[in-house]
Design a protein around this motif. Structure first.
Motif, short mmCIF file in Angstrom:
data_model
loop_
_atom_site.label_atom_id
_atom_site.label_comp_id
_atom_site.label_asym_id
_atom_site.label_seq_id
_atom_site.Cartn_x
_atom_site.Cartn_y
_atom_site.Cartn_z
N VAL A 5 0.87 -1.18 0.00
CA VAL A 5 0.00 0.00 0.00
C VAL A 5 0.90 1.23 0.00
O VAL A 5 1.92 1.26 0.70
CB VAL A 5 -0.92 0.01 1.24
N SER A 6 0.55 2.22 -0.79
CA SER A 6 1.32 3.47 -0.83
C SER A 6 0.43 4.63 -0.39
O SER A 6 -0.70 4.76 -0.84
CB SER A 6 1.85 3.73 -2.24
N LEU A 7 1.00 5.50 0.47
CA LEU A 7 0.22 6.61 1.01
C LEU A 7 0.55 7.96 0.40
O LEU A 7 0.04 8.98 0.87
CB LEU A 7 0.43 6.68 2.54
N CYS A 8 1.40 8.00 -0.62
CA CYS A 8 1.67 9.27 -1.30
C CYS A 8 2.23 9.01 -2.69
O CYS A 8 2.79 7.95 -2.96
CB CYS A 8 2.63 10.15 -0.47
N PRO A 9 2.08 9.97 -3.60
CA PRO A 9 2.48 9.77 -5.00
C PRO A 9 3.95 9.39 -5.19
O PRO A 9 4.26 8.54 -6.02
CB PRO A 9 2.16 11.12 -5.64
N SER A 10 4.86 10.02 -4.44
CA SER A 10 6.28 9.72 -4.65
C SER A 10 6.60 8.27 -4.30
O SER A 10 7.40 7.63 -4.99
CB SER A 10 7.16 10.67 -3.82
N SER A 11 5.96 7.73 -3.28
CA SER A 11 6.18 6.33 -2.92
C SER A 11 5.59 5.40 -3.97
O SER A 11 6.19 4.37 -4.32
CB SER A 11 5.55 6.03 -1.55
N THR A 12 4.41 5.76 -4.49
CA THR A 12 3.80 4.96 -5.56
C THR A 12 4.70 4.92 -6.78
O THR A 12 4.90 3.86 -7.40
CB THR A 12 2.43 5.56 -5.93
N GLU A 13 5.26 6.06 -7.14
CA GLU A 13 6.13 6.14 -8.32
C GLU A 13 7.42 5.36 -8.10
O GLU A 13 7.90 4.67 -9.01
CB GLU A 13 6.41 7.61 -8.64
N THR A 14 7.98 5.45 -6.91
CA THR A 14 9.19 4.70 -6.61
C THR A 14 8.93 3.20 -6.72
O THR A 14 9.75 2.45 -7.28
CB THR A 14 9.71 5.04 -5.20
N ALA A 15 7.79 2.75 -6.23
CA ALA A 15 7.42 1.34 -6.35
C ALA A 15 7.35 0.93 -7.82
O ALA A 15 7.79 -0.16 -8.20
CB ALA A 15 6.09 1.08 -5.65
N ALA A 16 6.81 1.81 -8.65
CA ALA A 16 6.70 1.51 -10.08
C ALA A 16 8.07 1.34 -10.71
O ALA A 16 8.28 0.43 -11.53
CB ALA A 16 5.92 2.62 -10.78
N TYR A 17 9.02 2.20 -10.37
CA TYR A 17 10.38 2.07 -10.91
C TYR A 17 11.02 0.76 -10.50
O TYR A 17 11.87 0.22 -11.23
CB TYR A 17 11.24 3.25 -10.47
N LEU A 18 10.63 0.26 -9.35
CA LEU A 18 11.19 -1.01 -8.87
C LEU A 18 10.44 -2.22 -9.43
O LEU A 18 10.70 -3.35 -9.06
CB LEU A 18 11.15 -1.04 -7.34
N GLY A 19 9.51 -1.97 -10.33
CA GLY A 19 8.77 -3.05 -10.96
C GLY A 19 7.69 -3.64 -10.08
O GLY A 19 7.28 -4.80 -10.25
N LEU A 20 7.18 -2.82 -9.15
CA LEU A 20 6.23 -3.32 -8.15
C LEU A 20 4.79 -2.84 -8.36
O LEU A 20 3.96 -2.98 -7.46
CB LEU A 20 6.70 -2.90 -6.75
N THR A 21 4.50 -2.29 -9.51
CA THR A 21 3.14 -1.78 -9.75
C THR A 21 2.09 -2.85 -9.53
O THR A 21 1.04 -2.60 -8.93
CB THR A 21 3.03 -1.20 -11.17
N SER A 22 2.36 -4.06 -10.00
CA SER A 22 1.39 -5.16 -9.85
C SER A 22 1.25 -5.61 -8.40
O SER A 22 0.30 -6.32 -8.06
CB SER A 22 1.79 -6.34 -10.73
N ASN A 23 2.19 -5.20 -7.55
CA ASN A 23 2.12 -5.55 -6.12
C ASN A 23 1.28 -4.56 -5.32
O ASN A 23 0.90 -4.83 -4.18
CB ASN A 23 3.52 -5.62 -5.51
N LEU A 24 1.02 -3.40 -5.90
CA LEU A 24 0.24 -2.38 -5.20
C LEU A 24 -1.21 -2.82 -5.09
O LEU A 24 -1.82 -3.23 -6.09
CB LEU A 24 0.33 -1.05 -5.93
#
Length: 270
Positions: A5-24
């Motif tokens: 779970v991400s609570l702010c846009p910068s954390s969501t974007e960082t997760a995406a760069y790490l290839g974790l979008t499908s984990n959100l």
């Protein structure tokens, strides 16, 4: 699969760069990149997160950042509820890269984090070298109009300005975020004004309002029409997307020296 779970846009974007979008499995209301996150459960604005909804999602880890003023409210509530979270607090580009590794270690994506950090450092070296060939343009960055807030020397935008062949006129202030006045900005008389109002959609930023500020019409940037409305997500969110912002800004200021960005994301699609 690690549930995030991400609570702010910068954390969501960082997760995406790490290839974790499908984990959100859930994000705050302001997270809007990449586009896939718009289909995820909306947990509310970053400062009013629905913690009951967070718990229902059963996350393995929650990503939060103190770059969002007031995030303490969420972390305190998570402490009470025993929710596991990773907290970052970035101000500089080095912080952004360190946080990338912290999140990578917490999610088993250390190798991907190392790859991105290497690419970022390579880009920084290249842009520092190109910037040395430029006649620096003096920039005023506006994060918020009234009262005016602007990044100081301790903020990533001072570094980005320098690598783009420019100078942040408030770089002499140690703080990451500086509360100033229209009069002080007028006295510093920038060559160029960059408007990136935090949380305000691009098409809602109104540069014409600058003409109504006392003494501003005679400022150098105003007389030259050197006012740029820039996409807030590329300059105000401490994620690796800042490097796309760097590429866009550098080309805008010095198209004869810096390369034209060939993609909407210089790290994922160089």
């Amino acid at each position: 699969m690690t549930r995030i779970v991400s609570l702010c846009p910068s954390s969501t974007e960082t997760a995406a760069y790490l290839g974790l979008t499908s984990n959100l499995v859930g994000v705050d209301s302001y997270s809007d990149w990449p586009a896939e996150v718009n289909d995820l459960p909306d947990l509310g604005p970053d400062l009013s997160i629905d913690m009951d909804a967070v718990m229902e999602l059963k996350p393995d880890v929650v990503l939060a950042s103190h770059s969002v003023p007031g995030m303490e409210k969420n972390t305190q509530e998570m402490d009470k509820r025993g929710i596991s979270y990773v907290l970052t607090s970035p101000n500089t580009l080095s912080d952004v890269l360190e946080d990338l590794m912290i999140i990578g270690e917490a999610t088993g994506t250390t190798e991907k984090a190392e790859e991105i950090i290497y690419a970022c450092r390579q880009m920084m070296d290249t842009y520092h070298e190109l910037a040395s060939r430029c006649e620096p343009s003096r920039l005023y960055w506006e994060w918020w109009p009234k009262p005016p807030f602007t990044p100081g020397g301790g903020n990533w935008l001072t570094e980005i300005s320098a690598m783009a062949g420019a100078e942040n006129i408030f770089a002499d202030k140690e703080e990451a975020s500086v509360k100033t006045t229209w009069e002080e900005i007028r006295e510093r008389d920038p060559d160029r004004i960059c408007l990136a109002w935090v949380g305000v959609p691009f098409d809602k930023v109104k540069p014409e309002l600058l003409k109504k500020r006392e003494g501003w019409p005679s400022m150098k940037a105003m007389e030259n029409g050197s006012i740029d409305v820039l996409p807030e997500p590329l300059y105000c969110r401490p994620s690796p997307r800042l490097f796309t912002g760097l590429a866009e800004l550098a080309y805008l200021l010095h198209p004869d020296i810096f390369p034209k960005p060939l993609s909407s994301d210089v790290l994922l699609h160089p």
